[in-house]
Design an enzyme around this catalytic site. Structure first.
Site, PDB file in Angstrom:
ATOM      1  N   ASP A 164       0.830  -1.207   0.000  1.00  0.00           N
ATOM      2  CA  ASP A 164       0.000   0.000   0.000  1.00  0.00           C
ATOM      3  C   ASP A 164       0.863   1.256   0.000  1.00  0.00           C
ATOM      4  OD1 ASP A 164       0.906  -0.069   2.623  1.00  0.00           O
ATOM      5  OD2 ASP A 164      -1.086  -0.165   3.525  1.00  0.00           O
ATOM      6  N   SER A 165       2.190   1.072   0.060  1.00  0.00           N
ATOM      7  CA  SER A 165       3.136   2.181  -0.098  1.00  0.00           C
ATOM      8  C   SER A 165       2.962   2.893  -1.433  1.00  0.00           C
ATOM      9  CB  SER A 165       4.574   1.654  -0.003  1.00  0.00           C
ATOM     10  OG  SER A 165       4.766   0.543  -0.867  1.00  0.00           O
TER      11      SER A 165
ATOM     12  N   ASP B  14      -0.719  -6.525   0.020  1.00  0.00           N
ATOM     13  CA  ASP B  14      -1.080  -5.778   1.227  1.00  0.00           C
ATOM     14  C   ASP B  14      -2.600  -5.659   1.343  1.00  0.00           C
ATOM     15  OD1 ASP B  14       0.489  -4.761   3.266  1.00  0.00           O
ATOM     16  OD2 ASP B  14       1.303  -3.138   2.051  1.00  0.00           O
TER      17      ASP B  14
ATOM     18  N   LYS C  34      -0.498  -9.711   3.416  1.00  0.00           N
ATOM     19  CA  LYS C  34       0.182  -9.060   4.538  1.00  0.00           C
ATOM     20  C   LYS C  34      -0.786  -8.143   5.266  1.00  0.00           C
ATOM     21  CE  LYS C  34       3.096  -5.522   4.076  1.00  0.00           C
ATOM     22  NZ  LYS C  34       2.533  -4.528   5.055  1.00  0.00           N
TER      23      LYS C  34
ATOM     24  N   GLU D 107      -0.993  -5.457   8.767  1.00  0.00           N
ATOM     25  CA  GLU D 107      -0.336  -4.791   9.879  1.00  0.00           C
ATOM     26  C   GLU D 107      -1.126  -5.094  11.152  1.00  0.00           C
ATOM     27  OE1 GLU D 107       0.382  -0.641   9.158  1.00  0.00           O
ATOM     28  OE2 GLU D 107       1.080  -0.991   7.112  1.00  0.00           O
TER      29      GLU D 107
ATOM     30  N   GLU E 275       9.174  -3.949  10.619  1.00  0.00           N
ATOM     31  CA  GLU E 275       9.534  -2.609  10.134  1.00  0.00           C
ATOM     32  C   GLU E 275       9.904  -1.707  11.289  1.00  0.00           C
ATOM     33  OE1 GLU E 275       8.041   1.158   7.395  1.00  0.00           O
ATOM     34  OE2 GLU E 275       6.790  -0.632   7.504  1.00  0.00           O
TER      35      GLU E 275
END
Length: 263
Positions: free
Chosen positions: A44-45, A83, A112, A114, A181
């Site tokens: 999502d970066s 993501d 992935k 978070e 991270e």
């Protein structure tokens, strides 16, 4: 090329072979990276790197699925991890619904998310339904507004212990790997030693089982800000800028196209 699988990742960890990971968001760059990368993350970066957003929070599931489809179209070898964006897994039902969309609408190998300790149940539920999950712990960009910025994790002893315990819990519920991270390198090393699944680090030191960078950072395209953990392997922005200038000059000088380039 032999396709990389979750079993490949387990063998990499067992044999102490470092895992090379990078982000990609389209088929073209994926085709370039695929020969060298073991894992490609559709991160999502892209909302920051390519949509000029101040954070990653505004990207939708639809957009992430579109880019994941594009990456899968360009990949032959690398493990493709997608993501799940902010808001797409706030409870078990929503997580299962959106994970199913990724798996049925793309050819991604894994997802992935978070997470912190209160998301353990969501990870466990996804794994039980047959999804391969890589939790992302430590500095979590999707929490930037709640935390008031990007903050390195594991500086305090209690926080370090919590991260190690969280990693062990995530392994116990079936995570196939863990992305770390912005974790202090000593803590990341301890996690890597104490879990049997691979760790992928970004800004978390050399002792992780693998490393990942955002491609536009690594190759010098995103020049507004360079995080401490980024190493530039090219000056891509300058290279493309000069090429664009030559193209513009040729068009304006009427030297492009020439007779051989015309029908």
């Amino acid at each position: 090329m032999q396709k990389i699988t979750l079993s490949t990742f387990k063998n990499y960890k067992k044999n102490a072979q470092k895992i090379v990971a990078i982000t990609a968001y389209d088929a073209l760059m994926t085709q370039i990276f695929d020969e060298y990368a073991d894992m490609i993350l559709v991160g999502d970066s892209l909302h920051m790197s390519f949509n000029a957003s101040g954070d990653t929070l505004g990207i939708s599931v639809d957009a992430m699925i579109y880019h994941t489809q594009a990456v899968c179209a360009g990949a032959r070898r690398a493990l493709i991890v997608a993501d799940m964006p902010f808001g797409s897994y706030y409870n078990v039902d929503e997580a299962l619904k959106n994970a199913l969309r990724f798996y049925t609408q793309t050819r991604c190998d894994a997802l992935k998310l978070e997470v912190n300790a209160d998301k353990i149940g969501i990870i466990e539920s996804l794994v039980k339904e047959g999804f391969a999950i890589m939790p992302h712990i430590g500095l979590k960009p999707q929490s930037v507004r709640a935390e008031g910025g990007y903050k390195v994790k594991g500086k305090q002893e209690n926080e370090a212990k919590e991260l190690i315990a969280l990693a062990k819990e995530l392994e116990s519920v079936g995570a196939f790997g863990i992305l770390l991270e912005g974790v202090k390198k000593e803590v990341a090393a301890a996690i890597t030693q104490q879990v049997s699944v691979p760790t992928i680090g970004i800004g978390s030191g050399v002792d992780c089982d693998g490393q990942i960078l955002v491609w536009s950072d690594a190759f010098g395209f995103f020049s507004e800000f360079k995080p401490k953990f980024v190493r530039h392997y090219a000056n891509g922005r300058e290279f493309v800028s000069k090429a664009m200038q030559r193209y513009a000059d040729d068009v304006r000088a009427k030297t492009f196209p020439n007779d051989e380039e015309s029908y």
